[in-house]
Structure formats: structure tokens, C-alpha cells
Motif scaffolding. Structure first.
Motif, short mmCIF file in Angstrom:
data_model
loop_
_atom_site.label_atom_id
_atom_site.label_comp_id
_atom_site.label_asym_id
_atom_site.label_seq_id
_atom_site.Cartn_x
_atom_site.Cartn_y
_atom_site.Cartn_z
N LEU A 84 0.94 -1.01 -0.14
CA LEU A 84 -0.16 -0.01 -0.03
C LEU A 84 0.85 1.27 -0.09
CD1 LEU A 84 -2.59 1.15 0.00
CD2 LEU A 84 -2.80 1.01 2.44
N PRO A 85 1.88 1.30 0.83
CA PRO A 85 2.73 2.49 0.88
C PRO A 85 3.48 2.92 -0.48
CG PRO A 85 3.67 1.20 2.47
CD PRO A 85 2.36 0.63 2.02
N VAL A 86 3.94 1.56 -0.84
CA VAL A 86 4.81 1.88 -2.38
C VAL A 86 3.85 2.15 -3.41
CG1 VAL A 86 5.89 0.25 -3.98
CG2 VAL A 86 6.57 0.11 -1.48
N LEU A 88 0.90 3.93 -3.09
CA LEU A 88 0.65 5.27 -3.04
C LEU A 88 1.71 6.11 -3.61
CD1 LEU A 88 -1.37 5.28 0.31
CD2 LEU A 88 -2.29 5.34 -1.83
N ILE A 89 2.77 5.82 -3.15
CA ILE A 89 4.12 6.72 -3.60
C ILE A 89 4.25 6.63 -4.99
CG2 ILE A 89 6.68 6.69 -3.53
CD1 ILE A 89 6.55 5.79 -0.65
N LEU A 90 3.85 5.43 -5.69
CA LEU A 90 4.44 5.38 -7.10
C LEU A 90 3.11 6.04 -7.86
CD1 LEU A 90 5.44 1.71 -7.56
CD2 LEU A 90 6.90 3.59 -7.83
N THR A 91 1.94 5.86 -7.20
CA THR A 91 0.76 6.56 -7.97
C THR A 91 0.95 8.35 -7.95
OG1 THR A 91 -0.67 5.15 -7.27
CG2 THR A 91 -1.78 7.06 -7.90
N GLY A 92 1.57 8.81 -6.75
CA GLY A 92 1.79 10.18 -6.64
C GLY A 92 2.78 10.55 -7.77
N ILE A 93 3.71 9.70 -7.88
CA ILE A 93 4.97 9.90 -8.89
C ILE A 93 4.43 10.04 -10.41
CG2 ILE A 93 6.93 9.22 -9.99
CD1 ILE A 93 7.85 8.17 -7.15
N ALA A 94 3.44 8.99 -10.44
CA ALA A 94 2.82 9.04 -11.82
C ALA A 94 2.01 10.36 -12.13
CB ALA A 94 2.13 7.89 -12.03
N ILE A 95 1.22 10.50 -11.05
CA ILE A 95 0.43 11.90 -11.35
C ILE A 95 1.30 13.05 -11.72
CG2 ILE A 95 -1.18 13.35 -10.43
CD1 ILE A 95 -2.52 10.99 -8.97
N GLY A 96 2.33 13.20 -11.14
CA GLY A 96 3.29 14.37 -11.19
C GLY A 96 3.73 14.34 -12.52
N VAL A 97 4.28 12.87 -12.77
CA VAL A 97 4.81 13.15 -14.32
C VAL A 97 3.75 13.46 -15.40
CG1 VAL A 97 5.61 11.39 -15.91
CG2 VAL A 97 6.65 11.40 -13.52
#
Length: 245
Positions: A84-86, A88-97
Motif C-alpha cells: 500500500l505505501p509503495v 501510493l508513492i508510485l501513484t503520486g509520482i505517476a500523477i506528477g509526471v
């Protein structure tokens, strides 16, 4: 770490350890058994480091705590607690990209205006909606889907071959797609829109040939890789031959 070894010794040498009373002795529960040839076997558990009972139990609990069981009625499965934390982190990075990719181009848009356009808010410029939803968003979503497809295909190949370095290029699937596309252009002179279909057919055919040729009462991972490497060399050479001649 644990080191399990098996020691054996002659019956008369081990009788004072194990309490063998003679040929008529019957071993009770918890005592080692001896064979008819007079050889007694003893399993010894050696610890490479000194571990007390509490410390060993703590290590066991720490290992078990990594996984979390999720139940849905009669079905259950285990997931890593770090998922779950990984995720969420990857989802945030994808949205930023995603936002940054939409922002920059021939017509620059600030990240705030990109977010406002995606959320349906008015930015004061009608061109923003056209650029974001018509020109850039479809291209970026296709890039995300292609990346996900490549990740899934790589995971499947690594799972089948049991090799973390396996990929379609090593197994020859990529070279099969290239050969089919080049052959269709050289021999048939078809329109360019047929090239993706030809590449797909070539990749599927190569994957089928690799699986069939590596089958020998089963498909061993090593044999699968070796056959794939050999067919990849053949198709690469054939592609170069078509391009030169």
C-alpha cells in the motif's frame, strides 16, 4: 542461518550416547532409530550463531509480519504489507509526471492550469482544454498503457523462465516481430498501417516456435532460454539480410 547435517556412527560407538542396549533393544519415541547394518543416524541442528529462544521467536514473528492476509468470503490471499505505501508513492509520482508532461510542449501550460483543466475548472483560456484533452492527454495515456503492458510481459517471461534477466529481446520475441515487419515491407510492399499487425503475428509465431522447440517432456527454463537465444540470432541475421539485399 541454520545448518542441518547428518552424522552417522557405528552402533557400538554411539551406544553410550543413545542408550542402545543390544540387538533386542527397541527405540522409544524421541530416540534415534538404527538400521540393520549397525549404522545409527543422528540429525544434528547447528546454528551458525548463538540464538536464544526469545530471539529466535522474535525473528520468526518479524518474518511472518511482512505479509498480510486479505479475506473476501471464502477467498483469501496474502499481500506484502509494504504494497500500500509503495503503491501510493508510485501513484503520486505517476500523477506528477502526467501533469509535467502535459504542461510542456509547443504551447506551454502551467501545472496549476493543467490541474484546473483536468478538474473541469475555468482557466480563462479556451485553448487549454483543446491542448490538454485532444492533443496531449491521449498520447500520455497510451504511453502509460504501453509501459504497463511491457511490465506485465516482462513479469510473465521472468516467471515462466525463472530468470530475473529474461526479457522478450533475449528470448527472440522482439527479433521475430522485427523480421515479420521487414519481410512484409520488402516482399509484399503493403501499406504502413499493416506493420503493427505483421509485427504482432511475427512475435506470436516466434513465441510459439520457442515453446514447441524447447518442449521435451516439459519446458525447462534453461532450455527455453537457449532455444530463444538461438532463434533470436537466426531472425536478426535474416532481418539484416533483407535490409542489405
Amino acid at each position: 542461518s541454520l545448518d542441518i547435517t547428518v552424522q552417522r556412527g557405528h552402533r557400538r560407538n554411539l551406544s553410550h550416547w543413545w542408550g542402545y542396549g543390544g540387538t533386542g533393544h527397541h527405540s522409544s519415541a524421541g530416540t534415534p532409530r538404527r538400521r540393520d547394518d549397525g549404522i545409527a543416524w543422528r540429525a544434528l541442528l547447528h546454528l551458525s550463531c548463538t540464538l536464544e529462544g526469545k530471539e529466535l521467536m522474535q525473528k520468526s514473528k518479524l518474518t511472518k509480519s511482512i505479509w498480510h492476509t486479505v479475506r473476501f468470503g471464502r477467498f483469501s490471499f496474502k499481500i506484502d504489507r509494504r504494497f500500500l505505501p509503495v503503491f501510493l508513492i508510485l501513484t503520486g509520482i505517476a500523477i506528477g509526471v502526467l501533469v509535467v508532461s502535459i504542461s510542456y510542449g509547443e504551447f506551454d501550460i502551467s501545472p496549476i492550469e493543467v490541474l484546473q483543466t483536468i478538474l473541469g475548472q475555468d482557466t480563462g483560456d479556451s485553448r487549454h482544454e483543446l491542448v490538454v484533452w485532444t492533443f496531449r492527454m491521449p498520447r500520455i495515456l497510451v504511453a502509460f498503457m504501453v509501459g504497463a503492458a511491457l511490465a506485465v510481459s516482462g513479469t510473465i517471461l521472468q516467471g515462466i523462465t525463472r530468470n530475473p534477466l529474461a526479457d522478450p529481446g533475449i528470448l527472440g520475441v522482439t527479433s521475430g516481430a522485427s523480421f515479420a515487419a521487414v519481410a512484409m515491407v520488402v516482399w509484399l510492399d503493403v501499406p504502413l498501417q499493416w506493420l503493427p499487425f505483421a509485427a504482432f503475428v511475427g512475435a506470436a509465431t516466434m513465441a510459439f516456435l520457442i515453446f514447441v522447440l524447447s518442449w521435451k517432456g516439459g519446458s525447462a527454463p534453461v532450455r527455453l532460454i537457449l532455444v530463444g537465444v538461438g532463434l533470436a540470432a537466426v531472425t536478426i541475421a535474416s532481418t539484416n539480410l533483407l535490409q542489405v539485399f
